[in-house]
Design a protein around this motif. Sequence first.
Motif, PDB file in Angstrom:
ATOM      1  N   ALA A  85       0.839  -1.202   0.000  1.00 12.88           N
ATOM      2  CA  ALA A  85       0.000   0.000   0.000  1.00 12.88           C
ATOM      3  C   ALA A  85       0.873   1.249   0.000  1.00 12.88           C
ATOM      4  O   ALA A  85       1.978   1.244   0.541  1.00 12.88           O
ATOM      5  CB  ALA A  85      -0.894   0.001   1.237  1.00 12.88           C
ATOM      6  N   PRO A  86       0.380   2.326  -0.592  1.00 13.36           N
ATOM      7  CA  PRO A  86       1.119   3.589  -0.518  1.00 13.36           C
ATOM      8  C   PRO A  86       1.092   4.131   0.920  1.00 13.36           C
ATOM      9  O   PRO A  86       0.211   3.773   1.707  1.00 13.36           O
ATOM     10  CB  PRO A  86       0.362   4.509  -1.482  1.00 13.36           C
ATOM     11  CG  PRO A  86      -0.978   3.899  -1.652  1.00 13.36           C
ATOM     12  CD  PRO A  86      -0.838   2.432  -1.400  1.00 13.36           C
ATOM     13  N   PRO A  87       2.039   5.005   1.265  1.00 11.46           N
ATOM     14  CA  PRO A  87       2.163   5.487   2.649  1.00 11.46           C
ATOM     15  C   PRO A  87       1.192   6.608   2.989  1.00 11.46           C
ATOM     16  O   PRO A  87       1.594   7.719   3.339  1.00 11.46           O
ATOM     17  CB  PRO A  87       3.619   5.971   2.703  1.00 11.46           C
ATOM     18  CG  PRO A  87       3.879   6.449   1.312  1.00 11.46           C
ATOM     19  CD  PRO A  87       3.109   5.523   0.406  1.00 11.46           C
ATOM     20  N   ASN A  88      -0.096   6.334   2.886  1.00 12.04           N
ATOM     21  CA  ASN A  88      -1.121   7.337   3.164  1.00 12.04           C
ATOM     22  C   ASN A  88      -1.922   6.971   4.396  1.00 12.04           C
ATOM     23  O   ASN A  88      -1.900   5.818   4.849  1.00 12.04           O
ATOM     24  CB  ASN A  88      -2.096   7.444   1.983  1.00 12.04           C
ATOM     25  CG  ASN A  88      -1.459   8.006   0.744  1.00 12.04           C
ATOM     26  OD1 ASN A  88      -0.844   7.272  -0.029  1.00 12.04           O
ATOM     27  ND2 ASN A  88      -1.583   9.305   0.535  1.00 12.04           N
ATOM     28  N   SER A  89      -2.640   7.934   4.912  1.00 12.02           N
ATOM     29  CA  SER A  89      -3.652   7.685   5.936  1.00 12.02           C
ATOM     30  C   SER A  89      -5.017   7.848   5.291  1.00 12.02           C
ATOM     31  O   SER A  89      -5.178   8.646   4.362  1.00 12.02           O
ATOM     32  CB  SER A  89      -3.510   8.674   7.096  1.00 12.02           C
ATOM     33  OG  SER A  89      -2.328   8.417   7.805  1.00 12.02           O
ATOM     34  N   LEU A  90      -5.976   7.094   5.787  1.00 15.42           N
ATOM     35  CA  LEU A  90      -7.344   7.180   5.273  1.00 15.42           C
ATOM     36  C   LEU A  90      -8.254   7.772   6.333  1.00 15.42           C
ATOM     37  O   LEU A  90      -7.951   7.743   7.525  1.00 15.42           O
ATOM     38  CB  LEU A  90      -7.862   5.788   4.899  1.00 15.42           C
ATOM     39  CG  LEU A  90      -7.053   4.956   3.912  1.00 15.42           C
ATOM     40  CD1 LEU A  90      -7.743   3.609   3.687  1.00 15.42           C
ATOM     41  CD2 LEU A  90      -6.872   5.700   2.612  1.00 15.42           C
ATOM     42  N   TRP A  91      -9.386   8.283   5.878  1.00 16.02           N
ATOM     43  CA  TRP A  91     -10.475   8.700   6.759  1.00 16.02           C
ATOM     44  C   TRP A  91     -11.702   7.958   6.258  1.00 16.02           C
ATOM     45  O   TRP A  91     -12.397   8.385   5.347  1.00 16.02           O
ATOM     46  CB  TRP A  91     -10.661  10.216   6.694  1.00 16.02           C
ATOM     47  CG  TRP A  91     -11.799  10.742   7.511  1.00 16.02           C
ATOM     48  CD1 TRP A  91     -12.903  11.380   7.024  1.00 16.02           C
ATOM     49  CD2 TRP A  91     -11.963  10.701   8.926  1.00 16.02           C
ATOM     50  NE1 TRP A  91     -13.743  11.733   8.052  1.00 16.02           N
ATOM     51  CE2 TRP A  91     -13.190  11.324   9.241  1.00 16.02           C
ATOM     52  CE3 TRP A  91     -11.203  10.176   9.975  1.00 16.02           C
ATOM     53  CZ2 TRP A  91     -13.667  11.451  10.543  1.00 16.02           C
ATOM     54  CZ3 TRP A  91     -11.676  10.295  11.273  1.00 16.02           C
ATOM     55  CH2 TRP A  91     -12.887  10.931  11.556  1.00 16.02           C
TER      56      TRP A  91
END
Length: 192
Positions: A59-65
């Motif tokens: 997965a890419p290094p993002n955060s989700l909401w």
Amino acid sequence: SAQDLLGLIESTLEISRIESGLDEVRREVIDLPAFWYELHQSCGRIPHHGGVSLDWFEAPPNSLWSDPRRITIIVRNLVGNALKFTEMGSVRVTVDVVGLGLILRVEDSGIGIRREDQVAIFDMFRQADGSETRRFGGTGLGLHIVKRYTDQLGGTIVVESELGKGATFTVTLPDAVATAAPDADADASVPA
């Protein structure tokens, strides 16, 4: 048989939550790489044919909401179906971020789905092969649940398939990527 029974019970409970209208979308901040790793470990335990590899991409290094429970159920159902209907080859699972959107893709080299069945497979209790002598078990609830949860998250699901040449399911969830810490006073729950 025990796995089939457990799947039936879990699917029935999910349908009951959906139909009651009381199951709220519960958004929270999700560390995508950690969440995706745990999901890989969970999906890796789904029974499948020995000649099938589960290819899971980082997965890419993002955060989700978003709602982690709903995303988990969407991915597990799609991966479970792909593994069930693939006897040789592979199931590839990817996640990408495009703008603020999350794109989940499950691609298999399985039996495929006829064009005329590609809409009906999202109906409750429907499978592409509705005959009593079908080779593959299941209740026909998994894709219905995937569609309902995708809708609740404001997303879309698309299937591309050709009979005998596998299938690709793509779920797009817009505005799922966290751009900043959510407002602490904001209610994270919204009606489903």
